[in-house]
Design a protein around this motif. Structure first.
Motif, short mmCIF file in Angstrom:
data_model
loop_
_atom_site.label_atom_id
_atom_site.label_comp_id
_atom_site.label_asym_id
_atom_site.label_seq_id
_atom_site.Cartn_x
_atom_site.Cartn_y
_atom_site.Cartn_z
N GLN A 113 0.84 -1.20 0.00
CA GLN A 113 0.00 0.00 0.00
C GLN A 113 0.87 1.25 0.00
O GLN A 113 0.88 2.01 0.97
CB GLN A 113 -0.93 0.02 1.22
N PRO A 114 1.67 1.47 -1.07
CA PRO A 114 2.51 2.66 -1.10
C PRO A 114 1.67 3.92 -1.15
O PRO A 114 0.51 3.89 -1.61
CB PRO A 114 3.31 2.48 -2.39
N GLU A 115 2.25 5.04 -0.68
CA GLU A 115 1.52 6.31 -0.76
C GLU A 115 1.47 6.81 -2.20
O GLU A 115 0.61 7.61 -2.56
CB GLU A 115 2.22 7.35 0.13
N ARG A 116 2.42 6.33 -3.00
CA ARG A 116 2.46 6.75 -4.40
C ARG A 116 3.10 5.66 -5.24
O ARG A 116 4.10 5.08 -4.84
CB ARG A 116 3.32 8.01 -4.49
N VAL A 117 2.51 5.41 -6.40
CA VAL A 117 3.10 4.51 -7.39
C VAL A 117 3.63 5.40 -8.51
O VAL A 117 2.91 6.29 -8.99
CB VAL A 117 2.05 3.53 -7.95
N VAL A 118 4.88 5.21 -8.91
CA VAL A 118 5.46 6.04 -9.96
C VAL A 118 5.76 5.16 -11.18
O VAL A 118 6.56 4.23 -11.10
CB VAL A 118 6.76 6.73 -9.48
N SER A 119 5.10 5.48 -12.28
CA SER A 119 5.27 4.72 -13.51
C SER A 119 6.45 5.30 -14.29
O SER A 119 6.48 6.50 -14.57
CB SER A 119 3.97 4.82 -14.32
N VAL A 120 7.43 4.46 -14.61
CA VAL A 120 8.60 4.91 -15.38
C VAL A 120 8.85 3.98 -16.56
O VAL A 120 8.30 2.88 -16.61
CB VAL A 120 9.88 4.94 -14.50
N ALA A 121 9.69 4.42 -17.50
CA ALA A 121 10.25 3.60 -18.58
C ALA A 121 9.28 3.18 -19.68
O ALA A 121 9.70 2.82 -20.77
CB ALA A 121 10.95 2.35 -18.04
N GLU A 122 7.99 3.23 -19.44
CA GLU A 122 7.01 2.88 -20.47
C GLU A 122 5.88 3.90 -20.43
O GLU A 122 5.67 4.54 -19.40
CB GLU A 122 6.36 1.51 -20.19
N VAL A 123 5.14 3.98 -21.51
CA VAL A 123 3.95 4.82 -21.52
C VAL A 123 2.92 4.20 -20.57
O VAL A 123 2.69 2.99 -20.60
CB VAL A 123 3.37 4.92 -22.95
#
Ligand SMILES: [Zn+2]
Length: 444
Positions: free
Chosen positions: A225-235
């Protein structure tokens, strides 16, 4: 300790670069470039040569004909300012990939240089080389924009736990570690159940990784249950965003390529161009879509001056957050992936990947898919799961979407089949074109 302080310094500086007035942002860009361009022209023979060939003084840099990734690699030995040879860089980078030991560096004129290999999906593989000072600055900027509760988050007890899921533990990424923040790197080439168990045990407060891998981890039973998920490297595609939000928590996106750190999330969760560090010009492609030409304001080991990206963007002015940097409405895909299909008049038209992703997201019960153009009038649609319902709905959605774009769909062949699993570590692209039209640069 010096490194941690340096990262913190850059993170604090970054707050002063989050301009709210467009004029102030542009003034900052001009001021930094007035130092950057003369330095690069003196230290990078390939860049000096480009100005000479174009017959332009540095002050008219925006008229410089753009370069491509292929040209950047071809000129690498005289482009980089540390006297490195591409052959050595590739040797060290590939060795690191195969041994999973990412610490070796190359000796440059001014010190050790870290090397990285881009996970290119097709065409030219890119390399990026950075020195410690650049990596610390990068880390500061990333930290400032990604920490959910900046600056209080730095003083938390227990500190933030940040999980990075990456294909390669590049030393570029490792440099963010310090006593105030815990970093944990998970190599995505390892088996999914192992990764899922490790992630669940670590319980990150911030989870960073490629959306396709994060989603596979959810399906492999990862629980966090992270406070934020950060999407990287792909669209980041809308259906992945929805799945990750439901499974882990709020999702934001970072837009990064070999060419630099190009986009960062704002406090309102929208993606903005990183205009405090990269200058953008745009080539219009029709329908509001643009292709960026980037000039990095501070990278010096591998200068990026008037470099044309293959990416296609849809932009907007203004955002509720009040920042002056332009907002990216959509990373529509790469120019090379755009489909080229005949319209009712028999002319070839460009269909951007995000358009087909939108159509496929309407298919109920579809978990994964690809759309690949394999011939002038042929599309392959591998589906997972492949059922009578998903087959019919996928064909229908693609036909409706393409006819809305006035594509001549009666001549189109749609080949539907089961989707086979992709090898681990391979960058996922849902929409692509393997068919190459005979005339070169059909859509340039
Ligand atoms: Zn914003």
């Amino acid at each position: 300790m010096f490194e941690a302080l340096s990262v913190l310094y850059h993170a604090l500086q970054e707050s002063r670069l989050m301009f709210r007035e467009r004029a102030a942002l542009e003034q900052h860009q001009h001021k930094v470039l007035a130092q950057q361009l003369p330095w690069v022209a003196v230290h990078s023979p390939a860049t000096a040569e480009r100005f000479r060939r174009a017959g332009l003084p540095l002050s008219r840099w925006r008229e410089l004909p753009p370069t491509s990734k292929a040209e950047m690699m071809a000129d690498f030995d005289t482009l980089n300012t540390e006297g490195l040879h591409l052959a050595d860089v590739l040797r060290v980078a590939r060795q690191a990939e195969s041994t999973r030991n990412f610490s070796p560096t190359l000796s440059g004129k001014r010190g050790p240089v870290a090397v990285g290999l881009s996970t290119g999906t097709s065409g030219t593989q890119g390399v990026f080389v950075t020195m410690a000072a650049e990596r610390l600055a990068w880390a500061g900027v990333v930290l400032r924009h990604l920490l959910p509760d900046w600056p209080a988050g730095l003083l938390r007890t227990p500190p933030h736990r940040i999980a990075f899921l990456l294909r390669a533990d590049n030393s570029l990424y490792r440099s963010v570690g310090s006593r105030r923040l815990h970093f944990h790197f998970l190599d995505i080439l390892r088996p999914l159940p192992e990764l899922a168990a490790e992630l669940s045990a670590y319980q990150p407060t911030l989870l960073v990784g490629p959306p396709s891998v994060l989603r596979s981890l959810l399906e492999a039973g990862a629980s966090a249950q992270p406070e934020r998920v950060v999407s990287v490297a792909e669209v980041l595609e809308p259906d992945d965003e929805a799945a990750l939000r439901a499974g882990f928590g709020p999702v934001v996106q970072v837009y990064q390529a070999t060419e630099g750190l190009l986009g960062l999330p704002c406090p309102h969760g929208k993606l903005h161009l990183n205009e405090a560090h990269v200058h953008f010009d745009f080539e219009p492609l029709g329908g509001g879509y643009v292709r960026p030409i980037v000039t990095d304001l501070r990278r010096r080991t591998q200068p990026i001056i008037r470099h044309r990206l293959d990416d296609v963007l849809l932009l907007a002015q203004g955002c509720t957050c009040g920042l002056a940097a332009r907002r990216i409405v959509s990373l529509a895909g790469r120019q090379d992936d755009a489909l080229l299909l005949p319209n009712l008049q028999g002319n070839e038209i460009t269909i951007w990947p995000d358009f087909l992703r939108g159509a496929m997201s309407q298919v109920v019960g579809l978990r994964e898919y690809r759309v690949e153009q394999t011939g002038p009038r042929e599309l392959r649609l591998p589906l997972e799961p492949l059922t009578l319902d998903t087959l019919q709905a996928a064909q229908e959605q693609v036909r409706v979407a393409l006819s809305r774009q006035k594509v001549r769909i009666d001549e189109l062949t749609l080949l539907v089949g089961p989707l086979l699993p992709a090898p681990a570590g391979v960058k996922q692209r849902r929409v692509s074109r393997s068919y190459k039209p005979k005339r070169s640069q059909a859509d340039a």
